[in-house]
Design an enzyme around this catalytic site. Structure first.
Site, PDB file in Angstrom:
ATOM      1  N   HIS A  93      -9.203  -7.297  -9.930  1.00 47.36           N
ATOM      2  CA  HIS A  93      -8.156  -6.613  -9.173  1.00 47.36           C
ATOM      3  C   HIS A  93      -8.404  -5.107  -9.081  1.00 47.36           C
ATOM      4  O   HIS A  93      -7.870  -4.430  -8.199  1.00 47.36           O
ATOM      5  CB  HIS A  93      -6.773  -6.900  -9.772  1.00 47.36           C
ATOM      6  CG  HIS A  93      -5.670  -6.796  -8.772  1.00 47.36           C
ATOM      7  ND1 HIS A  93      -5.456  -7.744  -7.791  1.00 47.36           N
ATOM      8  CD2 HIS A  93      -4.731  -5.842  -8.575  1.00 47.36           C
ATOM      9  CE1 HIS A  93      -4.426  -7.386  -7.054  1.00 47.36           C
ATOM     10  NE2 HIS A  93      -3.976  -6.232  -7.496  1.00 47.36           N
TER      11      HIS A  93
ATOM     12  N   LYS B 293       0.057 -14.389  -1.739  1.00 43.29           N
ATOM     13  CA  LYS B 293       1.303 -13.776  -2.177  1.00 43.29           C
ATOM     14  C   LYS B 293       2.182 -13.320  -1.013  1.00 43.29           C
ATOM     15  O   LYS B 293       2.871 -12.303  -1.099  1.00 43.29           O
ATOM     16  CB  LYS B 293       1.026 -12.596  -3.116  1.00 43.29           C
ATOM     17  CG  LYS B 293       0.352 -13.018  -4.410  1.00 43.29           C
ATOM     18  CD  LYS B 293       0.015 -11.837  -5.288  1.00 43.29           C
ATOM     19  CE  LYS B 293       1.264 -11.246  -5.879  1.00 43.29           C
ATOM     20  NZ  LYS B 293       0.976 -10.173  -6.853  1.00 43.29           N
TER      21      LYS B 293
ATOM     22  N   ARG C 124      -7.858 -10.018  -2.958  1.00 40.36           N
ATOM     23  CA  ARG C 124      -7.502 -10.547  -4.271  1.00 40.36           C
ATOM     24  C   ARG C 124      -8.531 -11.620  -4.617  1.00 40.36           C
ATOM     25  O   ARG C 124      -9.199 -12.165  -3.740  1.00 40.36           O
ATOM     26  CB  ARG C 124      -6.112 -11.166  -4.241  1.00 40.36           C
ATOM     27  CG  ARG C 124      -4.994 -10.186  -4.023  1.00 40.36           C
ATOM     28  CD  ARG C 124      -3.656 -10.903  -3.962  1.00 40.36           C
ATOM     29  NE  ARG C 124      -2.565  -9.973  -3.796  1.00 40.36           N
ATOM     30  CZ  ARG C 124      -2.051  -9.617  -2.621  1.00 40.36           C
ATOM     31  NH1 ARG C 124      -2.519 -10.149  -1.503  1.00 40.36           N
ATOM     32  NH2 ARG C 124      -1.063  -8.750  -2.556  1.00 40.36           N
TER      33      ARG C 124
ATOM     34  N   TYR D 262      -1.247   4.379  -4.060  1.00 38.44           N
ATOM     35  CA  TYR D 262      -2.580   4.876  -3.728  1.00 38.44           C
ATOM     36  C   TYR D 262      -2.530   6.279  -3.148  1.00 38.44           C
ATOM     37  O   TYR D 262      -3.371   7.117  -3.453  1.00 38.44           O
ATOM     38  CB  TYR D 262      -3.262   3.920  -2.742  1.00 38.44           C
ATOM     39  CG  TYR D 262      -3.329   2.513  -3.260  1.00 38.44           C
ATOM     40  CD1 TYR D 262      -4.005   2.214  -4.433  1.00 38.44           C
ATOM     41  CD2 TYR D 262      -2.698   1.467  -2.600  1.00 38.44           C
ATOM     42  CE1 TYR D 262      -4.048   0.925  -4.927  1.00 38.44           C
ATOM     43  CE2 TYR D 262      -2.747   0.168  -3.080  1.00 38.44           C
ATOM     44  CZ  TYR D 262      -3.418  -0.089  -4.247  1.00 38.44           C
ATOM     45  OH  TYR D 262      -3.459  -1.364  -4.737  1.00 38.44           O
TER      46      TYR D 262
ATOM     47  N   ARG E 123      -9.587  -4.226  -5.654  1.00 40.59           N
ATOM     48  CA  ARG E 123      -8.519  -4.059  -4.663  1.00 40.59           C
ATOM     49  C   ARG E 123      -7.873  -2.679  -4.792  1.00 40.59           C
ATOM     50  O   ARG E 123      -7.643  -1.996  -3.793  1.00 40.59           O
ATOM     51  CB  ARG E 123      -7.485  -5.167  -4.842  1.00 40.59           C
ATOM     52  CG  ARG E 123      -6.335  -5.114  -3.859  1.00 40.59           C
ATOM     53  CD  ARG E 123      -5.509  -6.386  -3.968  1.00 40.59           C
ATOM     54  NE  ARG E 123      -4.233  -6.279  -3.303  1.00 40.59           N
ATOM     55  CZ  ARG E 123      -4.031  -6.447  -2.000  1.00 40.59           C
ATOM     56  NH1 ARG E 123      -5.061  -6.716  -1.212  1.00 40.59           N
ATOM     57  NH2 ARG E 123      -2.831  -6.339  -1.476  1.00 40.59           N
TER      58      ARG E 123
ATOM     59  N   HIS F 101       0.127  -5.471   2.580  1.00 40.07           N
ATOM     60  CA  HIS F 101       1.412  -5.191   1.928  1.00 40.07           C
ATOM     61  C   HIS F 101       2.551  -5.287   2.939  1.00 40.07           C
ATOM     62  O   HIS F 101       2.477  -4.720   4.014  1.00 40.07           O
ATOM     63  CB  HIS F 101       1.429  -3.787   1.324  1.00 40.07           C
ATOM     64  CG  HIS F 101       0.516  -3.623   0.165  1.00 40.07           C
ATOM     65  ND1 HIS F 101       0.055  -2.391  -0.236  1.00 40.07           N
ATOM     66  CD2 HIS F 101      -0.028  -4.517  -0.696  1.00 40.07           C
ATOM     67  CE1 HIS F 101      -0.722  -2.531  -1.296  1.00 40.07           C
ATOM     68  NE2 HIS F 101      -0.795  -3.816  -1.587  1.00 40.07           N
TER      69      HIS F 101
END
Length: 197
Positions: free
Chosen positions: A148, A87, A62, A183, A151, A174
């Site tokens: 982004h 995050k 990020r 994805y 990413r 994640h």
């Protein structure tokens, strides 16, 4: 003259859906390569800018993760990058390959941060946004780009290469596999074994 007082109307400006701005939220490998090459040729900080795009793409960083990247997270001798995820993401250690190592070595300096301004201060996320947007224009990409997208490009590239969802989730930091499923949903070989005649 009228006795009516002027009335103010409150209007909420709504942002259009992403599809109104660009056809997709990721770049192909060829588009990322064009972006990196264009960054390398732009201005006196081309090596820094190209390295920033390369690392953001190769490691699914990020903007905040890239801008806060410190030399203490990088082991050039053994080719390792300790990724501190933003995050609430899962931290991980990624391998650094030849192109990344060659791009990083010239950037070494006195600052503890990898990416710094000419004044020696760490770069900001707004700098990264502007740099990627301007580089996308210089690379003549067919639609506007933003950081982004790099990413997302990582996720799509690795999913298309056959990376399993759990490994991909850990690589991108994640905690929830649903974040990664987007994805694998577009991987072209997902339906390869359907209707074999």
């Amino acid at each position: 003259m009228s006795d009516a007082a002027p009335t103010a109307v409150n209007r909420t400006l709504r942002r259009l859906p992403n599809a109104e701005y660009r056809p997709r939220e990721y770049l192909t490998v060829a588009e990322v390569e064009r972006l990196i090459e264009s960054a390398r040729k732009r201005g006196r900080n081309g090596a820094r800018d190209a390295c920033a795009i390369l690392l953001a793409y190769r490691h699914g960083l990020r903007a905040a993760e890239l801008c806060q990247l410190r030399w203490s997270q990088i082991d050039l001798k053994h080719g390792r990058l300790h990724v501190n995820r933003a995050k609430g993401g899962i931290e991980s250690v990624h391998p650094l390959r030849g192109p990344e190592l060659r791009a990083l070595r010239p950037l070494q300096g006195a600052s503890p941060y990898v990416f710094v301004t000419e004044a020696g201060m760490p770069v900001s996320t707004s700098w990264f946004l502007r740099m990627v947007q301007r580089t996308g224009l210089a690379a003549k990409l067919p639609f506007p780009v933003h950081p982004h997208m790099l990413r997302h490009s990582t996720g799509y590239k690795l999913a298309n290469d056959g990376a399993d969802t759990r490994s991909l989730a850990h690589y991108l930091g994640h905690r929830n596999l649903q974040s990664t499923a987007r994805y694998t949903a577009l991987a072209p070989d997902r339906f390869a074994k359907f209707w074999q005649d």
